[in-house]
Scaffold this motif. Structure first.
Motif, PDB file in Angstrom:
ATOM      1  N   LEU A 363       0.836  -1.200   0.000  1.00 35.03           N
ATOM      2  CA  LEU A 363       0.000   0.000   0.000  1.00 35.03           C
ATOM      3  C   LEU A 363       0.871   1.251   0.000  1.00 35.03           C
ATOM      4  O   LEU A 363       0.633   2.200  -0.773  1.00 35.03           O
ATOM      5  N   TYR A 364       1.892   1.264   0.840  1.00 33.42           N
ATOM      6  CA  TYR A 364       2.757   2.437   0.872  1.00 33.42           C
ATOM      7  C   TYR A 364       3.588   2.548  -0.407  1.00 33.42           C
ATOM      8  O   TYR A 364       3.769   3.645  -0.954  1.00 33.42           O
ATOM      9  N   ILE A 365       4.103   1.430  -0.894  1.00 29.62           N
ATOM     10  CA  ILE A 365       4.940   1.457  -2.096  1.00 29.62           C
ATOM     11  C   ILE A 365       4.150   1.982  -3.299  1.00 29.62           C
ATOM     12  O   ILE A 365       4.638   2.823  -4.064  1.00 29.62           O
ATOM     13  N   TRP A 366       2.910   1.515  -3.466  1.00 30.99           N
ATOM     14  CA  TRP A 366       2.080   2.012  -4.563  1.00 30.99           C
ATOM     15  C   TRP A 366       1.802   3.511  -4.395  1.00 30.99           C
ATOM     16  O   TRP A 366       1.853   4.260  -5.369  1.00 30.99           O
ATOM     17  N   PHE A 367       1.511   3.916  -3.158  1.00 36.04           N
ATOM     18  CA  PHE A 367       1.291   5.343  -2.899  1.00 36.04           C
ATOM     19  C   PHE A 367       2.525   6.149  -3.295  1.00 36.04           C
ATOM     20  O   PHE A 367       2.432   7.158  -4.002  1.00 36.04           O
ATOM     21  N   ALA A 368       3.695   5.708  -2.833  1.00 37.09           N
ATOM     22  CA  ALA A 368       4.928   6.452  -3.084  1.00 37.09           C
ATOM     23  C   ALA A 368       5.277   6.483  -4.570  1.00 37.09           C
ATOM     24  O   ALA A 368       5.732   7.503  -5.100  1.00 37.09           O
ATOM     25  N   ARG A 484      -3.822   6.097  -6.499  1.00 34.63           N
ATOM     26  CA  ARG A 484      -4.629   7.263  -6.875  1.00 34.63           C
ATOM     27  C   ARG A 484      -4.507   8.360  -5.815  1.00 34.63           C
ATOM     28  O   ARG A 484      -4.468   9.539  -6.135  1.00 34.63           O
ATOM     29  N   VAL A 485      -4.470   7.949  -4.543  1.00 33.87           N
ATOM     30  CA  VAL A 485      -4.299   8.931  -3.465  1.00 33.87           C
ATOM     31  C   VAL A 485      -2.954   9.639  -3.622  1.00 33.87           C
ATOM     32  O   VAL A 485      -2.849  10.866  -3.487  1.00 33.87           O
ATOM     33  N   GLY A 486      -1.910   8.873  -3.936  1.00 36.00           N
ATOM     34  CA  GLY A 486      -0.598   9.475  -4.157  1.00 36.00           C
ATOM     35  C   GLY A 486      -0.618  10.479  -5.284  1.00 36.00           C
ATOM     36  O   GLY A 486      -0.013  11.562  -5.193  1.00 36.00           O
ATOM     37  N   GLY A 487      -1.327  10.144  -6.373  1.00 33.89           N
ATOM     38  CA  GLY A 487      -1.425  11.064  -7.503  1.00 33.89           C
ATOM     39  C   GLY A 487      -2.171  12.340  -7.157  1.00 33.89           C
ATOM     40  O   GLY A 487      -1.855  13.413  -7.675  1.00 33.89           O
ATOM     41  N   MET A 488      -3.165  12.238  -6.269  1.00 36.70           N
ATOM     42  CA  MET A 488      -3.928  13.426  -5.884  1.00 36.70           C
ATOM     43  C   MET A 488      -3.158  14.296  -4.888  1.00 36.70           C
ATOM     44  O   MET A 488      -3.326  15.518  -4.869  1.00 36.70           O
ATOM     45  N   ALA A 512      10.373   8.083  -1.800  1.00 41.19           N
ATOM     46  CA  ALA A 512      10.881   7.052  -2.707  1.00 41.19           C
ATOM     47  C   ALA A 512      11.918   6.172  -2.021  1.00 41.19           C
ATOM     48  O   ALA A 512      11.909   4.942  -2.182  1.00 41.19           O
ATOM     49  N   ILE A 513      12.808   6.762  -1.257  1.00 42.88           N
ATOM     50  CA  ILE A 513      13.852   5.983  -0.591  1.00 42.88           C
ATOM     51  C   ILE A 513      13.253   5.041   0.449  1.00 42.88           C
ATOM     52  O   ILE A 513      13.662   3.879   0.577  1.00 42.88           O
ATOM     53  N   LEU A 514      12.244   5.517   1.200  1.00 46.21           N
ATOM     54  CA  LEU A 514      11.564   4.649   2.163  1.00 46.21           C
ATOM     55  C   LEU A 514      10.877   3.480   1.444  1.00 46.21           C
ATOM     56  O   LEU A 514      10.949   2.327   1.892  1.00 46.21           O
ATOM     57  N   ALA A 515      10.226   3.774   0.315  1.00 47.40           N
ATOM     58  CA  ALA A 515       9.567   2.705  -0.461  1.00 47.40           C
ATOM     59  C   ALA A 515      10.591   1.700  -0.967  1.00 47.40           C
ATOM     60  O   ALA A 515      10.320   0.496  -1.009  1.00 47.40           O
ATOM     61  N   ALA A 516      11.774   2.174  -1.340  1.00 45.16           N
ATOM     62  CA  ALA A 516      12.824   1.278  -1.829  1.00 45.16           C
ATOM     63  C   ALA A 516      13.236   0.280  -0.755  1.00 45.16           C
ATOM     64  O   ALA A 516      13.413  -0.915  -1.030  1.00 45.16           O
ATOM     65  N   PHE A 517      13.370   0.752   0.478  1.00 44.76           N
ATOM     66  CA  PHE A 517      13.751  -0.151   1.570  1.00 44.76           C
ATOM     67  C   PHE A 517      12.619  -1.140   1.895  1.00 44.76           C
ATOM     68  O   PHE A 517      12.870  -2.315   2.192  1.00 44.76           O
ATOM     69  N   LEU A 518      11.370  -0.679   1.808  1.00 44.62           N
ATOM     70  CA  LEU A 518      10.246  -1.568   2.091  1.00 44.62           C
ATOM     71  C   LEU A 518      10.125  -2.679   1.051  1.00 44.62           C
ATOM     72  O   LEU A 518       9.564  -3.739   1.333  1.00 44.62           O
TER      73      LEU A 518
END
Length: 564
Positions: A363-368, A484-488, A512-518
């Motif tokens: 969920l977070y990775i898609w958002f980011a 979609r939330v990330g895009g908005m 982006a860096i946090l998503a990379a680690f996740l």
């Protein structure tokens, strides 16, 4: 003649991938299906980005009715010089913003007397546009903005229309993701294609902006449903070694649509005609209703074994293969046995701590991914060139990104590829802060956009390979909501640049860096069978990877070869 397999070791036959081994790793059935899926994503690209051109705002100024028929013959002016003079008579000396929405009150004057009055020390009163507006069509043709005068006090409506469309997409993520796992991929595909085609055509006939906005909402609702389902179908019809090509290949057509759309907008300057022409490819999808079938993988997961057998027989027939008589029986026995041990429901998924960690991370990775992608796109959208050329170039940049996506996923696996590319995108965002304005800064920003585009394509495939078949589309749909939330949110973060110019880039880079680690919290799925049960998904942590030649890099095998 059918190609016959000589021996089948039934003790080893346990997964749907074994069926695909027998019916053809990738044959005419898969190719035929994939062609229809590509058309869906091409249309999807036009639907998503059409409002850039049909809702564009041309330069405009107040119309002065009494001067419309004046030809400036007394002043010996050409037609173009006369038009410019009429504009100057109403706006000269006004600020750039006021010149679009206000005019001098020169009522009762002709061009000559109005010119004399304008040159006087005391200029006429300034009043709002009361005769409508005149539009310069050198950038866009006839748009909804011009037809319904969505300028000045109504200038926010085009942005609201875009938000309305994305609102429909968000709802479609939830509804059709759920329905595709409940009633099947094929039914949802048919519903969405028919619904999207009707909404698109009806929007071209809209008599009012409210009707147009409502139809755009429904268009986003149906169109994303079809895109989501077709992506899942593409990945469920092939073996792991071909999944990257089909899963990422659909985005090539999406990017190609972006490259072609500006040319269509130039050739077809009327917004109603443009919608009709870009809707016509829906007709190419009508044959898909006869040639496409329900996903056999979903049918097995839904325990509809009789229908699954018919579809599998159809695949074998089209691919000119023959199925051993006991293969489907064994598949059914193994699946029933697995389901007896557990129920593949969303409730059981969220109760499983391993899968819940995967789900939260995704969920977070898609958002980011979406947050950074749209943030970089909106933040670097002005290239100082014609909007049509800039839009085509923006789409063209994504083509090599998708090729790089496929290469890195095949070479390094899903985790390292997506995590590495997302990390590069984050570094590019932070690095841009330290680089002065100029070509080098633009280059670094484009590296970031390239990386986030490639990693965004990766995450779609990776998600579909982690979760079991009965929940695959639902989970992907929910993750799409996070995107979609990330895009908005991205445009709102750009506003923070008013307080500190580098703050948006800091937000994008850190996210982006946090998503990379996740990403490294997720299992590697390269070469592995798509899971059909929750237990299969959990086992991805420790099941060895199957290589492209079907050899297994470990002691335990999950799928087995068929001797030919």
């Amino acid at each position: 003649m059918f190609e016959t397999f000589k021996t089948v070791t039934m003790a080893q036959m346990a997964t749907f991938d074994d069926v695909l081994e027998v019916t053809g790793r990738i044959g005419w059935f898969q190719i035929r299906s994939f062609i229809f899926l590509l058309i869906t994503h091409l249309i999807g690209s036009w639907v998503v980005f059409a409002l850039v051109f049909i809702g564009g705002t041309n330069d405009h100024w107040c119309t002065v009715g009494q001067l419309e028929q004046e030809d400036c013959m007394e002043l010996n002016m050409t037609s173009s010089d006369c038009d410019q003079l009429k504009r100057d008579l109403t706006t000269s000396g006004l600020s750039e913003g006021d010149a679009k929405c206000m005019k001098y009150n020169i009522s009762g004057n002709d061009v000559v007397s109005a010119l004399a009055q304008l040159e006087d020390v005391t200029k006429p009163d300034v009043i709002p546009c009361d005769d409508g507006w005149t539009y310069d069509r050198s950038m866009y043709g006839i748009t909804v903005t011009e037809e319904w005068n969505l300028v000045c006090d109504y200038s926010t409506i085009p942005n609201i229309l875009m938000s309305t469309f994305f609102g429909g997409i968000l709802l479609g993520c939830l509804v059709f993701g759920y329905l595709a796992d409940r009633i099947g991929r094929y039914r949802v595909f048919c519903i969405c294609i028919i619904g999207a085609a009707l909404c698109s055509l009806l929007s071209a006939l809209s008599p009012h902006v409210l009707v147009f906005g409502s139809l755009r909402f429904m268009l986003g609702f149906f169109m994303y449903g079809s895109a989501l389902v077709t992506f899942v179908i593409a990945t469920e019809l092939v073996l792991p070694d071909k999944r990257v090509y089909l899963g990422t290949g659909v985005w090539y057509c999406f990017a190609l649509g972006q490259v072609l759309l500006p040319g269509l907008a130039i050739l077809i300057p009327n917004w109603r005609h443009l919608i009709i022409v870009t809707t016509m490819p829906f007709l190419l999808l009508v044959p898909a209703f006869w040639f496409l079938t329900e996903s056999p993988r979903w049918l097995v997961a839904d325990e509809n074994f009789e229908e699954a057998e018919k579809v599998i027989q159809e695949i074998a027939k089209v691919n000119k293969k023959e199925i051993p008589h006991n293969l489907l029986t064994k598949l059914r026995e193994e699946y029933v046995k697995a389901q007896a041990d557990e129920q593949t429901t969303f409730r059981n998924l969220i109760r499983n701590p391993v899968l819940m960690v995967y789900f939260i991370c995704l969920l977070y990775i898609w958002f980011a991914q979406s947050f950074v992608y749209y943030g970089l796109s909106l933040g670097t959208s002005s290239l100082g060139m014609n909007i049509h050329a800039a839009f085509s170039i923006s789409g063209a940049v994504e083509l090599p990104a998708y090729a790089f996506s496929m290469f890195t996923m095949n070479k390094f696996g899903r985790r390292l590829s997506t995590g590495g590319l997302t990390f590069v995108a984050g570094l590019a965002c932070l690095g841009t802060i330290l680089i002065p304005v100029g070509p080098f800064r633009v280059t670094v920003a484009m590296v970031g956009k390239f990386a986030i585009t490639a990693s965004f394509a990766n995450i779609y495939l990776h998600t579909s390979e982690i979760f079991p078949t009965p929940l695959r589309t639902s989970v992907t749909g929910i993750c799409s909501v996070a995107a979609r939330v990330g895009g908005m949110v991205a445009p709102l973060i750009l506003v923070l640049g008013q307080y500190w110019v580098s703050l948006p880039l800091v937000c994008f880079g850190v996210s982006a860096i946090l998503a990379a680690f996740l990403m490294f919290m997720l299992p590697e799925t390269k070469g592995r069978s798509m899971p059909d049960t929750i237990g299969d998904s959990v086992k991805l942590r420790r099941v060895p990877v199957r290589n492209e030649d079907n050899s297994v890099g470990g002691a335990v095998t999950t799928t087995n070869t068929i001797t030919s």
